[in-house]
Design a protein around this motif. Structure first.
Motif, PDB file in Angstrom:
ATOM      1  N   ALA A  73       0.774  -1.302   0.105  1.00  0.00           N
ATOM      2  CA  ALA A  73       0.124   0.189  -0.383  1.00  0.00           C
ATOM      3  C   ALA A  73       0.950   1.117  -0.014  1.00  0.00           C
ATOM      4  CB  ALA A  73      -1.072  -0.184   1.132  1.00  0.00           C
ATOM      5  N   LEU A  74       1.899   1.244   0.601  1.00  0.00           N
ATOM      6  CA  LEU A  74       2.801   2.361   0.714  1.00  0.00           C
ATOM      7  C   LEU A  74       3.797   2.705  -0.567  1.00  0.00           C
ATOM      8  CD1 LEU A  74       4.055   1.894   4.419  1.00  0.00           C
ATOM      9  CD2 LEU A  74       2.374   3.635   3.657  1.00  0.00           C
ATOM     10  N   VAL A  75       4.339   1.692  -0.998  1.00  0.00           N
ATOM     11  CA  VAL A  75       5.278   1.804  -2.193  1.00  0.00           C
ATOM     12  C   VAL A  75       4.588   1.499  -3.673  1.00  0.00           C
ATOM     13  CG1 VAL A  75       6.859   1.089  -0.731  1.00  0.00           C
ATOM     14  CG2 VAL A  75       6.009  -0.358  -2.284  1.00  0.00           C
ATOM     15  N   LEU A  76       3.455   0.815  -3.609  1.00  0.00           N
ATOM     16  CA  LEU A  76       2.934   0.649  -5.091  1.00  0.00           C
ATOM     17  C   LEU A  76       2.695   1.738  -5.870  1.00  0.00           C
ATOM     18  CD1 LEU A  76       2.066  -1.647  -7.069  1.00  0.00           C
ATOM     19  CD2 LEU A  76      -0.173  -1.491  -5.944  1.00  0.00           C
ATOM     20  N   GLY A  77       2.464   2.889  -5.131  1.00  0.00           N
ATOM     21  CA  GLY A  77       2.114   3.905  -6.075  1.00  0.00           C
ATOM     22  C   GLY A  77       3.504   4.465  -6.900  1.00  0.00           C
ATOM     23  N   ASP A  78       4.594   4.414  -6.073  1.00  0.00           N
ATOM     24  CA  ASP A  78       5.746   4.906  -6.729  1.00  0.00           C
ATOM     25  C   ASP A  78       6.434   4.086  -7.728  1.00  0.00           C
ATOM     26  OD1 ASP A  78       5.705   7.210  -4.999  1.00  0.00           O
ATOM     27  OD2 ASP A  78       7.088   6.006  -3.404  1.00  0.00           O
ATOM     28  N   LEU A  79       6.193   2.644  -7.570  1.00  0.00           N
ATOM     29  CA  LEU A  79       6.852   1.451  -8.240  1.00  0.00           C
ATOM     30  C   LEU A  79       5.818   1.290  -9.511  1.00  0.00           C
ATOM     31  CD1 LEU A  79       7.954  -0.849  -5.700  1.00  0.00           C
ATOM     32  CD2 LEU A  79       9.259   0.777  -6.826  1.00  0.00           C
ATOM     33  N   ALA A  80       4.778   1.851  -9.337  1.00  0.00           N
ATOM     34  CA  ALA A  80       3.832   1.496 -10.426  1.00  0.00           C
ATOM     35  C   ALA A  80       3.952   2.356 -11.921  1.00  0.00           C
ATOM     36  CB  ALA A  80       2.138   1.564 -10.019  1.00  0.00           C
ATOM     37  N   ALA A  95       4.752  -4.005 -10.844  1.00  0.00           N
ATOM     38  CA  ALA A  95       4.178  -5.394 -11.248  1.00  0.00           C
ATOM     39  C   ALA A  95       5.074  -6.456 -11.068  1.00  0.00           C
ATOM     40  CB  ALA A  95       3.897  -5.330 -12.831  1.00  0.00           C
ATOM     41  N   VAL A  96       6.478  -6.505 -11.035  1.00  0.00           N
ATOM     42  CA  VAL A  96       7.331  -7.390 -10.611  1.00  0.00           C
ATOM     43  C   VAL A  96       7.071  -7.678  -9.052  1.00  0.00           C
ATOM     44  CG1 VAL A  96       9.712  -8.053 -10.329  1.00  0.00           C
ATOM     45  CG2 VAL A  96       8.957  -6.940 -12.519  1.00  0.00           C
ATOM     46  N   VAL A  97       7.121  -6.449  -8.340  1.00  0.00           N
ATOM     47  CA  VAL A  97       7.190  -6.718  -6.883  1.00  0.00           C
ATOM     48  C   VAL A  97       5.807  -7.447  -6.424  1.00  0.00           C
ATOM     49  CG1 VAL A  97       6.810  -5.458  -4.571  1.00  0.00           C
ATOM     50  CG2 VAL A  97       8.553  -4.852  -6.561  1.00  0.00           C
ATOM     51  N   LEU A  98       4.572  -6.915  -7.042  1.00  0.00           N
ATOM     52  CA  LEU A  98       3.478  -7.497  -6.601  1.00  0.00           C
ATOM     53  C   LEU A  98       3.491  -8.791  -7.070  1.00  0.00           C
ATOM     54  CD1 LEU A  98       1.002  -6.163  -5.191  1.00  0.00           C
ATOM     55  CD2 LEU A  98      -0.089  -5.629  -7.432  1.00  0.00           C
ATOM     56  N   GLY A  99       3.997  -9.169  -8.330  1.00  0.00           N
ATOM     57  CA  GLY A  99       3.898 -10.645  -8.610  1.00  0.00           C
ATOM     58  C   GLY A  99       4.591 -11.648  -7.663  1.00  0.00           C
ATOM     59  N   ARG A 100       5.927 -11.015  -7.032  1.00  0.00           N
ATOM     60  CA  ARG A 100       6.684 -11.778  -6.201  1.00  0.00           C
ATOM     61  C   ARG A 100       5.748 -11.875  -4.947  1.00  0.00           C
ATOM     62  NH1 ARG A 100      12.449  -8.419  -6.392  1.00  0.00           N
ATOM     63  NH2 ARG A 100      13.034  -9.159  -8.384  1.00  0.00           N
ATOM     64  N   PHE A 101       5.280 -11.024  -4.531  1.00  0.00           N
ATOM     65  CA  PHE A 101       4.603 -11.071  -3.160  1.00  0.00           C
ATOM     66  C   PHE A 101       3.181 -11.788  -3.481  1.00  0.00           C
ATOM     67  CE2 PHE A 101       1.126  -9.172  -0.123  1.00  0.00           C
ATOM     68  CZ  PHE A 101       1.619  -9.417   0.939  1.00  0.00           C
ATOM     69  N   SER A 102       2.659 -11.576  -4.344  1.00  0.00           N
ATOM     70  CA  SER A 102       1.273 -12.505  -4.384  1.00  0.00           C
ATOM     71  C   SER A 102       1.559 -13.891  -4.537  1.00  0.00           C
ATOM     72  CB  SER A 102       0.563 -11.935  -5.866  1.00  0.00           C
ATOM     73  OG  SER A 102       1.283 -12.304  -7.132  1.00  0.00           O
ATOM     74  N   THR A 103       2.881 -14.383  -5.263  1.00  0.00           N
ATOM     75  CA  THR A 103       3.150 -15.766  -5.205  1.00  0.00           C
ATOM     76  C   THR A 103       3.505 -16.259  -3.731  1.00  0.00           C
ATOM     77  OG1 THR A 103       4.221 -15.542  -7.451  1.00  0.00           O
ATOM     78  CG2 THR A 103       4.856 -17.292  -5.999  1.00  0.00           C
ATOM     79  N   TRP A 104       4.212 -15.438  -3.037  1.00  0.00           N
ATOM     80  CA  TRP A 104       4.456 -15.540  -1.464  1.00  0.00           C
ATOM     81  C   TRP A 104       3.054 -15.675  -0.760  1.00  0.00           C
ATOM     82  CZ3 TRP A 104       8.514 -17.466   1.308  1.00  0.00           C
ATOM     83  CH2 TRP A 104       9.907 -17.631   0.569  1.00  0.00           C
ATOM     84  N   ALA A 105       2.291 -14.665  -1.265  1.00  0.00           N
ATOM     85  CA  ALA A 105       0.991 -14.814  -0.375  1.00  0.00           C
ATOM     86  C   ALA A 105       0.095 -15.922  -0.258  1.00  0.00           C
ATOM     87  CB  ALA A 105       0.159 -13.530  -0.668  1.00  0.00           C
ATOM     88  N   SER A 106       0.119 -16.657  -1.741  1.00  0.00           N
ATOM     89  CA  SER A 106      -0.477 -17.739  -1.521  1.00  0.00           C
ATOM     90  C   SER A 106      -0.143 -19.022  -0.628  1.00  0.00           C
ATOM     91  CB  SER A 106      -0.453 -18.317  -3.111  1.00  0.00           C
ATOM     92  OG  SER A 106      -1.178 -17.408  -4.068  1.00  0.00           O
ATOM     93  N   VAL A 107       1.276 -19.305  -0.566  1.00  0.00           N
ATOM     94  CA  VAL A 107       1.777 -19.985   0.310  1.00  0.00           C
ATOM     95  C   VAL A 107       1.659 -19.660   1.975  1.00  0.00           C
ATOM     96  CG1 VAL A 107       4.084 -20.845   1.189  1.00  0.00           C
ATOM     97  CG2 VAL A 107       3.773 -20.654  -1.338  1.00  0.00           C
ATOM     98  N   VAL A 108       1.722 -18.295   2.066  1.00  0.00           N
ATOM     99  CA  VAL A 108       1.465 -17.919   3.319  1.00  0.00           C
ATOM    100  C   VAL A 108      -0.035 -18.104   3.697  1.00  0.00           C
ATOM    101  CG1 VAL A 108       1.170 -15.500   4.816  1.00  0.00           C
ATOM    102  CG2 VAL A 108       3.190 -16.081   3.298  1.00  0.00           C
ATOM    103  N   LEU A 109      -0.978 -18.020   3.083  1.00  0.00           N
ATOM    104  CA  LEU A 109      -2.338 -18.184   3.175  1.00  0.00           C
ATOM    105  C   LEU A 109      -2.453 -19.584   3.691  1.00  0.00           C
ATOM    106  CD1 LEU A 109      -4.347 -16.043   0.648  1.00  0.00           C
ATOM    107  CD2 LEU A 109      -4.208 -15.642   3.333  1.00  0.00           C
TER     108      LEU A 109
END
Length: 560
Positions: free
Chosen positions: A319-326, A332-346
């Motif tokens: 939420a804090l950095v997506l606006g700068d990196l978008a 998209a790269v950061v969000l892709g990495r995090f979303s992949t890990w988020a699936s495992v985390v869930l």
């Protein structure tokens, strides 16, 4: 020696110091964690409940199934008139020893005790026995328990501490695991470093405030007792070691984050090591130390906290950095990495949470039969809402951001930020509920009427001055049971005493103590208990009928 060589040596000494602190903190945690099987249970007393002795004993002994912790002024002895008898209480491992320091008159004596179980929960009860002959009337003062506001305030403080802990550790881990290492993310690193430090401060504040509140809650003392040295010495070592380890771990993690540049490998290791220490520490106190097998449950609890930190911290960071990196491809790269890990985390959260609920509550039925289970179900429902938002982010909003042209990414990025904040807000609710769960007993606290219990029942009646009382035990078998008392007047109409009745259960070998009763209607009270063995069980019935009269009677049930 060059300036660069000196700098490397200085950094090396700092890293060595932090690793030494890490090792000391782990030693404190492991040293304070001793095996525990369940909440401490009283298994025998000497003399036995209801015993009639020819002469007063010099010492009264209580034996528990595990080690217990003494409470300052937690054990008192009263004679039948309510006068306190001078005594000295000492705890030795699993035994409470109460020495009578003065001669006592003939009649009934009552020992009222309060201790702390190894899992941090206060336990208490009373023992009655007589010298010469039982007293016709037993009038023992039962003042309101001190520190009754402490559990609520402690739950709030623990919730705040958990939010700070998971946010700080999660944001710090996000910086070293998910942000790209090129200069495009330098601004984001600086911002997240400040957020991680602020969250670590919140966690430290929550940990610091929780310690005195734990003392008040466990020991049942008023706020004025905070200045007494005996209050602090009565706390278990884990109550000091765990907050210290959390603060030390977070300090290591956030101080190892560099300002505005990508961290080197050594700093990455220090950040992750500090996060691991801070997240593992809470598992060494509370319910997990009382569940079996202890090693498995502690390990699952650590995984649970680590997954929660990655989820909450990752959402805050996104939420804090997506606006700068978008603006480029980095978002998209950061969000892709995090979303992949988020699936495992869930997946880890669901599995770990299920195992913890089962092992801590003791059975699936306890999840719906106790206040602890009700809070746990609220936590699960809130987590499911967060999972639903996460699924929408992963499968709907993230593909929209990836396929959008560079100049058109602002709108989907802004929507992702809003949903990430909403998801984080739901997780904060989950952590707030967790703060109350830590200090809530998993044991059932819901009263059940006799008609709701299947199996054979038994009834006995006693006369308490002008009040007739019918005592019902159902089912009449080893295991969970319900004890009910129904009080009527001479006309057969429901009637109440001057105070609520009190029922205490004991056999020749085991003293279960006073049963917690809930009102089911005028003149009707019921409480849950667990009968561990067959044999004769005596139920002591006590009812204050007037301001000055408190008749006591005993009925016996034979459990086949």
């Amino acid at each position: 020696m060059t300036r660069r060589t000196a700098g490397h040596r200085t950094a090396g000494r700092r890293a060595g110091g932090w690793l030494l602190l890490l090792a000391v903190a782990w030693a404190l945690l492991l040293g304070s964690a001793s095996p525990a099987a369940a909440h401490a249970t009283l298994i025998s007393t000497d003399p036995a409940q209801g015993a009639v002795l020819d002469a007063a004993p010099e010492r009264v002994t209580f034996t528990f199934n595990e080690s217990v912790i003494g409470v300052p002024a937690g054990t008192k002895v009263f004679d039948a008139t309510g006068e306190e008898v001078a005594s000295t209480a000492t705890v030795r491992a699993s035994r409470l020893l109460v020495d009578l320091d003065e001669e006592v008159p003939d009649g009934t004596l009552v020992v009222v005790w309060r201790l702390v179980s190894e899992d941090g929960h206060p336990i208490g009860g009373s023992l009655s026995f007589s010298v010469g002959a039982p007293s016709d009337v037993v009038d023992v003062p039962t003042g309101a328990d001190a520190g009754t506001d402490a559990p609520v305030l402690l739950g709030v403080v623990r919730g705040v501490g958990y939010v700070g802990l998971l946010a700080a550790a999660g944001v710090a881990a996000f910086v070293v695991l998910f942000l790209p290492r090129d200069r495009v993310a330098d601004r984001s690193r600086t911002r997240l470093r400040a957020v991680a430090r602020m969250a670590a401060g919140v966690a430290a504040l929550g940990c610091g405030l929780a310690v005195p509140l734990v003392a008040l809650y466990q020991l049942g003392l008023p706020a004025s007792a905070i200045t007494d040295g005996s209050t602090w010495s009565a706390l278990a070592p884990a109550e000091y070691a765990v907050p210290a380890a959390v603060v030390a771990g977070l300090a290591l993690a956030v101080r190892s984050l560099p300002a505005g540049v990508a961290p080197d490998r050594k700093r990455v290791v220090l950040v992750l090591a500090g996060c691991a220490l801070a997240l593992a520490a809470p598992a060494f106190t509370g319910h997990t130390r009382a569940a079996i097998p202890e090693a498995l449950v502690i390990g699952v609890d650590v995984l649970h906290l680590a997954a929660g930190a990655l989820w909450l911290g990752g959402l805050v960071a996104v939420a804090l950095v997506l606006g700068d990196l978008a603006r480029g491809d980095a978002g998209a790269v950061v969000l892709g990495r995090f979303s992949t890990w988020a699936s495992v985390v869930l997946a880890v959260l669901v599995v770990a949470g299920t195992v913890l609920a089962w092992r801590v509550a003791g059975s699936w039925g306890a999840l719906v039969d106790s206040g602890y289970g009700a809070l746990l179900l609220v936590k699960v429902l809130a987590a499911l809402v967060a999972i639903g938002i996460a699924a929408w982010n992963r499968f709907a909003l993230l593909p929209r951001l990836r396929t959008a042209p560079r100049k058109g990414r602002a709108a989907p990025a802004a929507l992702l930020v809003r949903t990430a904040l909403a998801e984080a807000g739901v997780l904060v609710v989950v952590l707030a509920v967790t703060g109350f769960l830590v200090d809530r007993s998993p044991e059932s606290d819901t009263a059940v009427t006799a008609d709701e219990v299947r199996g054979p029942t038994a009834e006995e009646s006693v006369q308490l001055d002008d009040i007739s009382a019918r005592i019902t035990l159902a089912p009449l078998a080893v295991g969970p049971a319900t004890l009910t008392i129904e009080m009527t007047d001479a006309a057969g109409e429901p009637v109440e005493g001057y105070e609520a009745p009190r029922l205490a259960l004991a056999s020749d070998e085991v003293e279960l103590g006073e049963v917690t009763l809930s009102s089911l209607g005028p003149g009707v009270y019921a409480g849950d208990l667990v009968l561990p063995t067959t044999g004769e069980w005596d139920v002591q019935v006590s009812l204050r009928t007037t301001e000055f009269d408190n008749p006591v009677q005993t009925v016996t049930f034979v459990v086949p």
